[in-house]
Design a protein around this motif. Structure first.
Motif, PDB file in Angstrom:
ATOM      1  N   ASN A  59     -21.033   3.063   2.527  1.00  0.00           N
ATOM      2  CA  ASN A  59     -19.668   2.621   2.221  1.00  0.00           C
ATOM      3  C   ASN A  59     -18.724   3.457   3.078  1.00  0.00           C
ATOM      4  O   ASN A  59     -19.172   4.208   3.963  1.00  0.00           O
ATOM      5  CB  ASN A  59     -19.372   2.723   0.716  1.00  0.00           C
ATOM      6  N   GLU A  81     -25.554   3.220  -6.093  1.00  0.00           N
ATOM      7  CA  GLU A  81     -24.276   3.286  -6.777  1.00  0.00           C
ATOM      8  C   GLU A  81     -23.299   3.946  -5.807  1.00  0.00           C
ATOM      9  O   GLU A  81     -23.685   4.880  -5.101  1.00  0.00           O
ATOM     10  CB  GLU A  81     -24.463   4.204  -7.988  1.00  0.00           C
ATOM     11  N   ASN A 101     -18.732   4.098  -4.580  1.00  0.00           N
ATOM     12  CA  ASN A 101     -17.399   3.497  -4.618  1.00  0.00           C
ATOM     13  C   ASN A 101     -16.712   3.794  -3.288  1.00  0.00           C
ATOM     14  O   ASN A 101     -16.558   4.961  -2.946  1.00  0.00           O
ATOM     15  CB  ASN A 101     -16.592   4.077  -5.780  1.00  0.00           C
ATOM     16  N   LYS A 159     -18.210  -0.249  -3.375  1.00  0.00           N
ATOM     17  CA  LYS A 159     -19.572  -0.758  -3.559  1.00  0.00           C
ATOM     18  C   LYS A 159     -20.340  -0.681  -2.242  1.00  0.00           C
ATOM     19  O   LYS A 159     -19.891  -1.216  -1.227  1.00  0.00           O
ATOM     20  CB  LYS A 159     -19.475  -2.207  -4.011  1.00  0.00           C
TER      21      LYS A 159
END
Ligand SMILES: *[C@@H]1O[C@H](CO)[C@@H](O)[C@H](O)[C@H]1NC(C)=O
Ligand SMILES: *[C@@H]1O[C@H](CO)[C@@H](O)[C@H](O)[C@H]1NC(C)=O
Length: 358
Positions: free
Chosen positions: A292, A256, A258, A260
């Motif tokens: 990321n 998981e 952010n 992605k």
């Protein structure tokens, strides 16, 4: 000595004089002014209209209203009305006066407290010195701008996240004219705040005399984006995996994050994608990397190769079963013999039968 006593006497007389003046002033203001205002205080919107009656409760020699707008000349009527249809003064202090004692020409006054308010032109929310997405765990400052509002001491700014009240700010500024105000809020967002909406609300609390419900203005919602480093699901990807020779296993790496995260595996070479098939040819240590723009998270998996013992175990079981069967047969035959011998001893009385059976 003469000079000294003279000045002392003068001082005493001066003191007496002040005291007299003081007591007469206090007594004068404390005495009930024999007038009745139709409202104890008024709250008017800037540009609004207002009318308040002042009624005399005793015979008098003239009464009126003193005000920078809507004043009423001294009259012998017993009700005078202070009336303004378009109030455009922020600090107006009207008072009703009455002259009710001709001998002393006593003039008494009753002040009418007036609150002139103006709702804000705009309420807006912004992030201080920042436009990029927010990073998890860092501190940011939100700002709520309230434009052109009065009186600021009755203003409350409330901060909300979604429907949750976070905090509120009151202002101590005593200005009666409109001002621009800024309320600030420090936040330290975490991943669950990604997509959360922050907003602020400016409310003017003007009490029972004021407009009901109290006027409120809210900002547009501000949606925040929170970036955070990937987290690999440990339940989906155990740290130790046992693989039987000839039976490959598929490992799944889920993360998981952010933005992605991109998933890859590093063994002898790099493999992209979240799935990896491991077999006896896979190295002992493999790593799943989730990365990321915030960072990279790695999880190590140890791969143990096990020989396939199934045929061997099956063979062992077969041997064991055969062995146990043999033992059973053996025990049974012994028991059988013993039983026959027992019968022999019981049937001792009939040896002929025994002999016949053999
Ligand atoms: C003030 O007095 C006038 C006449 O005396 C009356 O018509 C009016 O209703 C009164 N207004 C209030 C607010 O009491
Ligand atoms: C408005 O503000 C003033 C000054 O702080 C305060 O005395 C008054 O009670 C306030 N009115 C209400 C209704 O809160």
């Amino acid at each position: 000595m003469q000079m000294g006593s003279f000045s002392l006497t003068t001082s005493i007389w001066q003191l007496f004089g002040f005291c007299f003046l003081y007591f007469s002033l206090v007594a004068g203001t404390q005495a009930e002014c024999p007038v009745q205002l139709s409202q104890k205080s008024v709250v008017v919107e800037y540009g609004g209209s207002v009318a308040v009656n002042c009624s005399a409760s005793v015979p008098h020699y003239g009464m009126g209203w003193e005000a920078s707008e809507g004043g009423v000349e001294k009259t012998r009527d017993s009700v005078v009305t202070w009336r303004v249809s378009d109030l455009r003064e922020w600090d107006i202090k009207p008072f009703c006066y009455i002259n009710y004692d001709i001998t002393h020409d006593t003039l008494c006054e009753e002040e009418l407290p007036v609150t002139v308010y103006k709702t804000p032109d705009s309420v807006s929310i912004s992030i201080v010195n920042h436009t990029r997405p927010m990073m998890e765990g860092e501190q940011y400052e939100l700002q709520c701008d309230v434009q052109d509002v009065a009186p600021v001491q009755n203003l409350t700014v409330k901060w909300y996240k979604g429907q949750t009240l976070l905090s509120q700010t009151n202002f101590t500024d005593t200005s009666r004219t409109p001002v621009n105000e800024v309320a600030k809020l420090l936040i330290r967002p975490n991943r669950t705040d990604d997509g959360a909406q922050f907003w602020c609300e400016a409310k003017l609390d003007l009490g029972a005399e004021g407009p009901q419900p109290p006027p409120k203005k809210t900002s547009e919602p501000l949606s925040i984006t929170v970036h955070f480093k990937p987290i690999i699901s440990e339940t989906k990807l155990p740290s130790i995996v046992t693989v039987f020779r000839g039976y490959p296993v598929v490992l799944v790496c889920e993360a998981e994050g952010n933005p992605k995260p991109k998933i890859s595996w590093s063994l002898s070479e790099n493999v992209d994608g979240d799935k990896l098939t491991v077999s006896e040819s896979t190295p002992e240590n493999v790593h799943c990397n989730a990365s990321n723009s915030v960072g990279t998270t790695t999880r190590q998996v140890k791969v143990f190769i096990q020989e396939d013992y199934l045929p061997l175990i099956a063979g062992l079981i077969a041997v064991a079963v055969a062995f146990i069967s043999v033992i059973f047969i053996f025990i049974y035959s012994i028991y059988y013999k013993t039983a026959k011998m027992g019968r022999y001893s019981l049937k001792d009385a009939k040896p002929s039968v025994q002999n016949g059976n053999i």
